[in-house]
Design a protein around this motif. Structure first.
Motif, PDB file in Angstrom:
ATOM      1  N   ALA A 207     -50.560  34.434  38.289  1.00  0.00           N
ATOM      2  CA  ALA A 207     -49.160  34.079  38.058  1.00  0.00           C
ATOM      3  C   ALA A 207     -48.313  35.338  38.188  1.00  0.00           C
ATOM      4  CB  ALA A 207     -48.997  33.481  36.663  1.00  0.00           C
ATOM      5  N   PRO A 208     -47.094  35.224  38.689  1.00  0.00           N
ATOM      6  CA  PRO A 208     -46.251  36.413  38.806  1.00  0.00           C
ATOM      7  C   PRO A 208     -45.928  36.986  37.439  1.00  0.00           C
ATOM      8  CG  PRO A 208     -45.011  34.420  39.303  1.00  0.00           C
ATOM      9  CD  PRO A 208     -46.452  34.021  39.141  1.00  0.00           C
ATOM     10  N   ALA A 209     -45.794  38.284  37.368  1.00  0.00           N
ATOM     11  CA  ALA A 209     -45.531  38.959  36.104  1.00  0.00           C
ATOM     12  C   ALA A 209     -44.065  38.850  35.700  1.00  0.00           C
ATOM     13  CB  ALA A 209     -45.933  40.422  36.201  1.00  0.00           C
ATOM     14  N   VAL A 210     -43.197  38.606  36.655  1.00  0.00           N
ATOM     15  CA  VAL A 210     -41.775  38.479  36.355  1.00  0.00           C
ATOM     16  C   VAL A 210     -41.275  37.167  36.935  1.00  0.00           C
ATOM     17  CG1 VAL A 210     -41.310  40.949  36.259  1.00  0.00           C
ATOM     18  CG2 VAL A 210     -41.172  39.787  38.431  1.00  0.00           C
ATOM     19  N   PRO A 211     -40.201  36.620  36.384  1.00  0.00           N
ATOM     20  CA  PRO A 211     -39.695  35.354  36.921  1.00  0.00           C
ATOM     21  C   PRO A 211     -39.219  35.533  38.356  1.00  0.00           C
ATOM     22  CG  PRO A 211     -38.148  36.284  35.353  1.00  0.00           C
ATOM     23  CD  PRO A 211     -39.385  37.130  35.303  1.00  0.00           C
TER      24      PRO A 211
ATOM     25  N   HIS B 102     -39.854  44.509  30.016  1.00  0.00           N
ATOM     26  CA  HIS B 102     -40.238  45.651  30.846  1.00  0.00           C
ATOM     27  C   HIS B 102     -41.118  45.148  31.978  1.00  0.00           C
ATOM     28  CE1 HIS B 102     -44.421  45.862  29.389  1.00  0.00           C
ATOM     29  NE2 HIS B 102     -43.900  45.463  28.248  1.00  0.00           N
ATOM     30  N   ALA B 103     -41.221  45.957  33.010  1.00  0.00           N
ATOM     31  CA  ALA B 103     -42.040  45.601  34.175  1.00  0.00           C
ATOM     32  C   ALA B 103     -42.470  46.893  34.849  1.00  0.00           C
ATOM     33  CB  ALA B 103     -41.248  44.727  35.143  1.00  0.00           C
ATOM     34  N   SER B 104     -43.488  46.794  35.676  1.00  0.00           N
ATOM     35  CA  SER B 104     -43.902  47.975  36.429  1.00  0.00           C
ATOM     36  C   SER B 104     -42.950  48.174  37.604  1.00  0.00           C
ATOM     37  CB  SER B 104     -45.343  47.828  36.927  1.00  0.00           C
ATOM     38  OG  SER B 104     -45.402  46.875  37.971  1.00  0.00           O
ATOM     39  N   LEU B 105     -42.939  49.376  38.112  1.00  0.00           N
ATOM     40  CA  LEU B 105     -42.117  49.685  39.271  1.00  0.00           C
ATOM     41  C   LEU B 105     -42.469  48.764  40.434  1.00  0.00           C
ATOM     42  CD1 LEU B 105     -39.968  51.630  40.341  1.00  0.00           C
ATOM     43  CD2 LEU B 105     -41.799  53.215  40.916  1.00  0.00           C
ATOM     44  N   ASP B 106     -43.752  48.525  40.623  1.00  0.00           N
ATOM     45  CA  ASP B 106     -44.225  47.646  41.688  1.00  0.00           C
ATOM     46  C   ASP B 106     -43.724  46.207  41.498  1.00  0.00           C
ATOM     47  OD1 ASP B 106     -45.717  47.205  44.053  1.00  0.00           O
ATOM     48  OD2 ASP B 106     -47.366  46.386  42.866  1.00  0.00           O
ATOM     49  N   GLU B 107     -43.765  45.702  40.267  1.00  0.00           N
ATOM     50  CA  GLU B 107     -43.310  44.334  39.989  1.00  0.00           C
ATOM     51  C   GLU B 107     -41.816  44.192  40.267  1.00  0.00           C
ATOM     52  OE1 GLU B 107     -46.451  43.120  36.471  1.00  0.00           O
ATOM     53  OE2 GLU B 107     -44.655  44.256  35.954  1.00  0.00           O
ATOM     54  N   LEU B 108     -41.032  45.202  39.880  1.00  0.00           N
ATOM     55  CA  LEU B 108     -39.594  45.132  40.143  1.00  0.00           C
ATOM     56  C   LEU B 108     -39.303  45.195  41.636  1.00  0.00           C
ATOM     57  CD1 LEU B 108     -37.985  47.290  37.336  1.00  0.00           C
ATOM     58  CD2 LEU B 108     -37.864  44.825  37.641  1.00  0.00           C
ATOM     59  N   CYS B 109     -40.019  46.040  42.350  1.00  0.00           N
ATOM     60  CA  CYS B 109     -39.820  46.120  43.797  1.00  0.00           C
ATOM     61  C   CYS B 109     -40.173  44.794  44.472  1.00  0.00           C
ATOM     62  CB  CYS B 109     -40.654  47.254  44.384  1.00  0.00           C
ATOM     63  SG  CYS B 109     -40.013  48.880  43.942  1.00  0.00           S
ATOM     64  N   ALA B 110     -41.171  44.109  43.955  1.00  0.00           N
ATOM     65  CA  ALA B 110     -41.556  42.810  44.519  1.00  0.00           C
ATOM     66  C   ALA B 110     -40.457  41.762  44.325  1.00  0.00           C
ATOM     67  CB  ALA B 110     -42.862  42.331  43.893  1.00  0.00           C
ATOM     68  N   CYS B 111     -39.582  41.970  43.364  1.00  0.00           N
ATOM     69  CA  CYS B 111     -38.472  41.038  43.128  1.00  0.00           C
ATOM     70  C   CYS B 111     -37.310  41.265  44.098  1.00  0.00           C
ATOM     71  CB  CYS B 111     -37.971  41.182  41.694  1.00  0.00           C
ATOM     72  SG  CYS B 111     -39.150  40.632  40.481  1.00  0.00           S
TER      73      CYS B 111
ATOM     74  N   ILE C 294     -34.303  50.962  42.249  1.00  0.00           N
ATOM     75  CA  ILE C 294     -34.748  51.188  40.872  1.00  0.00           C
ATOM     76  C   ILE C 294     -34.456  52.626  40.458  1.00  0.00           C
ATOM     77  CG2 ILE C 294     -36.716  51.089  39.297  1.00  0.00           C
ATOM     78  CD1 ILE C 294     -35.800  48.363  40.619  1.00  0.00           C
ATOM     79  N   LEU C 295     -34.776  53.589  41.314  1.00  0.00           N
ATOM     80  CA  LEU C 295     -34.554  54.992  40.965  1.00  0.00           C
ATOM     81  C   LEU C 295     -33.072  55.329  40.876  1.00  0.00           C
ATOM     82  CD1 LEU C 295     -37.435  56.675  42.971  1.00  0.00           C
ATOM     83  CD2 LEU C 295     -37.368  56.057  40.548  1.00  0.00           C
ATOM     84  N   ALA C 296     -32.229  54.677  41.670  1.00  0.00           N
ATOM     85  CA  ALA C 296     -30.778  54.880  41.554  1.00  0.00           C
ATOM     86  C   ALA C 296     -30.275  54.371  40.208  1.00  0.00           C
ATOM     87  CB  ALA C 296     -30.055  54.177  42.700  1.00  0.00           C
ATOM     88  N   LEU C 297     -30.836  53.251  39.744  1.00  0.00           N
ATOM     89  CA  LEU C 297     -30.441  52.728  38.432  1.00  0.00           C
ATOM     90  C   LEU C 297     -30.943  53.634  37.308  1.00  0.00           C
ATOM     91  CD1 LEU C 297     -30.977  48.924  39.064  1.00  0.00           C
ATOM     92  CD2 LEU C 297     -28.802  50.115  38.720  1.00  0.00           C
TER      93      LEU C 297
END
Length: 108
Positions: free
Chosen positions: A16-20, A60-69, A80-83
């Motif tokens: 299942a995905p870690a983030v919605p 919270h989420a991993s960098l990889d999970e956020l990039c996948a979104c 992400i790094l700009a934020l």
């Protein structure tokens, strides 16, 4: 003769995905924060609000999970790094920076 090769298992069918899951259409429903990122044109206020909404949902989420979104964005890690540079997000830097580095909303 039948194919004796096993049917490959698709990872997304098992895990299942870690983030919605969000789409760019969801951005219309997200309140637009007053974020100034003039130094980085890669990050529009809508994309910033989208990332912040994800972290508000999951904590919270991993960098990889956020990039996948952000599959439609050409440089999701740069977003992400700009934020982080803008003070909107925090990284867990107790370990070396990697795809598993945890990311939090700065207000958390």
């Amino acid at each position: 003769m039948r194919n004796s090769q096993p049917t490959p298992t698709v990872l997304s069918d098992i895990v299942a995905p870690a983030v919605p899951e969000f789409t760019s259409a969801d951005l219309d429903d997200v309140a637009q924060p007053a974020i100034t990122l003039a130094a980085d044109p890669q990050v529009s206020p809508a994309i910033a609000a989208f990332v912040l909404a994800i972290l508000a949902e999951v904590g919270h989420a991993s960098l990889d999970e956020l990039c996948a979104c952000l599959p439609w964005h050409p440089r999701p890690t740069a977003v992400i790094l700009a934020l982080v540079r803008a003070g909107q997000l925090r990284l867990d830097l107790t370990q070396p920076l990697s795809s598993t580095t945890q990311v939090w909303h700065a207000a958390a």
